[in-house]
Write a protein that holds these residues in place. Structure first.
Motif, mmCIF file in Angstrom:
data_model
loop_
_atom_site.group_PDB
_atom_site.id
_atom_site.type_symbol
_atom_site.label_atom_id
_atom_site.label_comp_id
_atom_site.label_asym_id
_atom_site.label_seq_id
_atom_site.Cartn_x
_atom_site.Cartn_y
_atom_site.Cartn_z
ATOM 1 N N LEU A 122 61.766 64.401 21.165
ATOM 2 C CA LEU A 122 62.209 64.622 19.794
ATOM 3 C C LEU A 122 62.792 63.338 19.211
ATOM 4 N N GLU A 123 63.457 62.580 20.037
ATOM 5 C CA GLU A 123 64.034 61.312 19.585
ATOM 6 C C GLU A 123 62.942 60.344 19.153
ATOM 7 N N LEU A 126 61.732 61.323 15.808
ATOM 8 C CA LEU A 126 62.691 60.972 14.764
ATOM 9 C C LEU A 126 62.691 59.474 14.493
ATOM 10 N N GLN A 129 60.041 59.015 12.175
ATOM 11 C CA GLN A 129 60.382 59.611 10.883
ATOM 12 C C GLN A 129 61.433 58.789 10.145
ATOM 13 N N GLU A 145 75.068 66.076 10.661
ATOM 14 C CA GLU A 145 74.172 67.123 11.148
ATOM 15 C C GLU A 145 74.653 67.724 12.462
ATOM 16 N N ALA A 149 76.302 71.428 13.234
ATOM 17 C CA ALA A 149 75.690 72.320 14.215
ATOM 18 C C ALA A 149 76.728 72.842 15.199
ATOM 19 N N ARG A 345 70.925 63.201 15.983
ATOM 20 C CA ARG A 345 70.036 64.068 15.195
ATOM 21 C C ARG A 345 69.146 64.907 16.102
ATOM 22 N N ALA A 346 68.679 64.303 17.196
ATOM 23 C CA ALA A 346 67.814 65.044 18.117
ATOM 24 C C ALA A 346 68.579 66.212 18.741
ATOM 25 N N ARG A 349 68.887 68.905 16.167
ATOM 26 C CA ARG A 349 67.623 69.639 15.999
ATOM 27 C C ARG A 349 67.441 70.677 17.103
ATOM 28 N N HIS A 351 69.677 72.291 18.603
ATOM 29 C CA HIS A 351 70.531 73.432 18.265
ATOM 30 C C HIS A 351 69.924 74.258 17.140
ATOM 31 N N HIS A 352 69.415 73.590 16.123
ATOM 32 C CA HIS A 352 68.904 74.302 14.939
ATOM 33 C C HIS A 352 67.617 75.072 15.226
ATOM 34 N N ASN A 353 66.751 74.502 16.064
ATOM 35 C CA ASN A 353 65.449 75.161 16.275
ATOM 36 C C ASN A 353 65.455 76.185 17.405
#
Length: 466
Positions: A122-123, A126, A129, A145, A149, A345-346, A349, A351-353
């Motif tokens: 994921l890192e 990102l 991105q 972020e 979370a 951020r990773a 993410r 946590h969020h997903n």
């Protein structure tokens, strides 16, 4: 290093440099390593980046720290005799990094199942991105972020809620706790500590001059509420450092009714609570109630880290506090933790997903399975020599010898057999738990665990007094 376009990963370059530096040491005596400041100047990075790399090395047993002195490395050849002198914790660290050792002293749940691979994948996404850092180290308490979370994760009701501004993220748990000790001005203060307690917490408090009052478990491995009431009444306790599920370290967690009684006693004494949530979420049974759900939320702070659940690629420590925001922000700003915004951020993410919760559920099942398997082995090989309660969470057993033994001798005998255990006295500042030790049930090994436990039985027999 500061000019590297992958500046978020500067600590990795520092880590590789330190590995090479340690490997160049040509002596078997302990060697003092360069200070944080000297290395920061030499490598042109921030002090917090150096501290981050050192913390990873310390976790791996390649270096160890000495209060008010610095970091040391002790390369040891495979044929070097076991060290028998010096501080017990130092000897444990030294033994753990010897080649071919089976380290059964560690508390590393994520060793069974880490999130390192998903995190790094994921890192990388990102990084593509966000080719440039949108917030280059401008948020000393962590990126919004991830703070949001964590705030959401710990919020359970309108009265027991947290905001992103209540969350503070540091390079590691040691750094976060050091800041908290400074902000709370704990030198000379009476602080009640649940016992047994992690040696990192104990040593930080001890080095800060805190007057620690231990709340120990009794012979049955349970925490005595009468003793707690007495200490709160007579010792002027200002702060209590307690696990999110008190007693979980011994395998005999307090019941919900007892936790409620603890909350009432703390409230009556006007005592602040610092909840240790390092093992939060690793309970084998669902529906566990935490101390923070019962104590006065206006006298509560919580600390934890990601590492126990996620693995070594997520070493950050964090603190939740509604109070002392000005002082905490100032100390985090002064420490200037240079944390990877991409990695934060990773983690956010994950946590969020929902990936973090899915991982936690799988890890709990694996831990329970390993704990059950170790129970069978302990009964088979050590049933008459040990007493214990089956753990209700985490990666370790808390064991007590049924006979009076010299546990340091047992520890040394097991080192000679290339096995590291953690003597119980490491988990106390007042000499408690001389007959106890901690044993991991998740260590990956090429050793025969059944043979190791037979050797442990023999070492306990040899270590008997009289």
């Amino acid at each position: 290093m500061k000019g590297d376009k992958q500046a978020d990963f500067a600590y990795q370059a520092v880590y590789r440099y330190m590995i090479n530096l340690i490997n160049e040491v040509g002596t078997e005596a302990r060697v003092k390593l360069p200070s944080l400041r000297h290395l920061a100047e030499r490598l042109n990075v921030s002090i917090s980046t150096i501290q981050y790399a050192y913390s990873l090395l310390e976790k791996e047993g390649r270096v160890y720290s000495v209060a008010k002195s610095g970091y040391y490395a002790l390369p040891i050849a495979s044929n070097t005799p076991c060290c028998t002198a010096g501080d017990l914790l130092e000897r444990l660290y030294v033994g753990a990094r010897r080649p071919g050792m089976l380290v059964l002293s560690a508390d590393e749940p994520a060793q069974l199942l880490s999130l390192d691979a998903p995190l790094l994948q994921l890192e990388r996404e990102l990084v593509r991105q966000y080719p440039r850092q949108l917030q280059p180290y401008s948020q000393p308490c962590g990126i919004w972020e991830l703070r949001a979370a964590l705030a959401a994760r710990y919020t359970h009701s309108p009265t027991r809620c947290w905001q992103a501004d209540d969350v503070y993220i540091g390079a590691d748990l040691r750094g976060v706790l050091a800041i908290l000790i400074e902000v709370l001005a704990l030198r000379g203060a009476a602080v009640l500590v649940e016992s047994p307690c992690d040696w990192l917490v104990l040593r930080l408090l001890q080095d800060a001059g805190v007057r620690m009052i231990e709340w120990p478990c009794n012979e049955q491995g349970r925490l005595d509420l009468g003793y707690l009431q007495q200490q709160l009444r007579t010792e002027g306790v200002q702060l209590a450092v307690l696990s999110s599920t008190p007693g979980i370290g011994t395998g005999a967690a307090l019941s919900l009714a007892d936790q409620a009684q603890v909350a009432r006693l703390l409230e009556h004494a006007g005592c602040w609570v610092l909840e240790n949530d390092i093992h939060g979420g690793l309970e084998f049974e669902a529906g566990t109630r935490y101390l923070r759900d019962l104590v006065n939320p206006d006298r509560l702070m919580v600390f934890s880290s990601f590492e126990k659940v996620m693995g070594p690629e997520a070493p950050y420590g964090y603190l939740l506090s509604r109070h002392l925001s000005t002082q905490l922000q100032r100390q985090f700003l002064l420490r200037a933790f240079r944390l990877s915004s991409i990695r934060q951020r990773a983690i956010a993410r994950l946590h969020h997903n929902g990936r973090f919760d899915q991982h936690l559920e799988q890890l709990r099942d694996l831990l329970k399975g390993h704990a059950d398997a170790m129970h069978v082995r302990l009964e088979q090989h050590l049933g008459g020599r040990l007493t214990y309660r089956r753990p209700q969470a985490g990666a370790t057993y808390w064991l007590r010898s049924t006979e009076a033994v010299d546990m340091r001798r047992v520890f040394q005998n097991m080192l000679a057999r290339q096995v590291v255990i953690a003597p119980g006295e490491l988990f106390s500042v007042s000499g408690l738990y001389q007959q106890h030790f901690r044993l991991s049930h998740v260590a990956s090994t090429h050793h025969s665990l059944d043979l190791v436990l037979e050797e442990l039985a023999q070492a306990l027999k040899q270590g008997q007094h009289g």
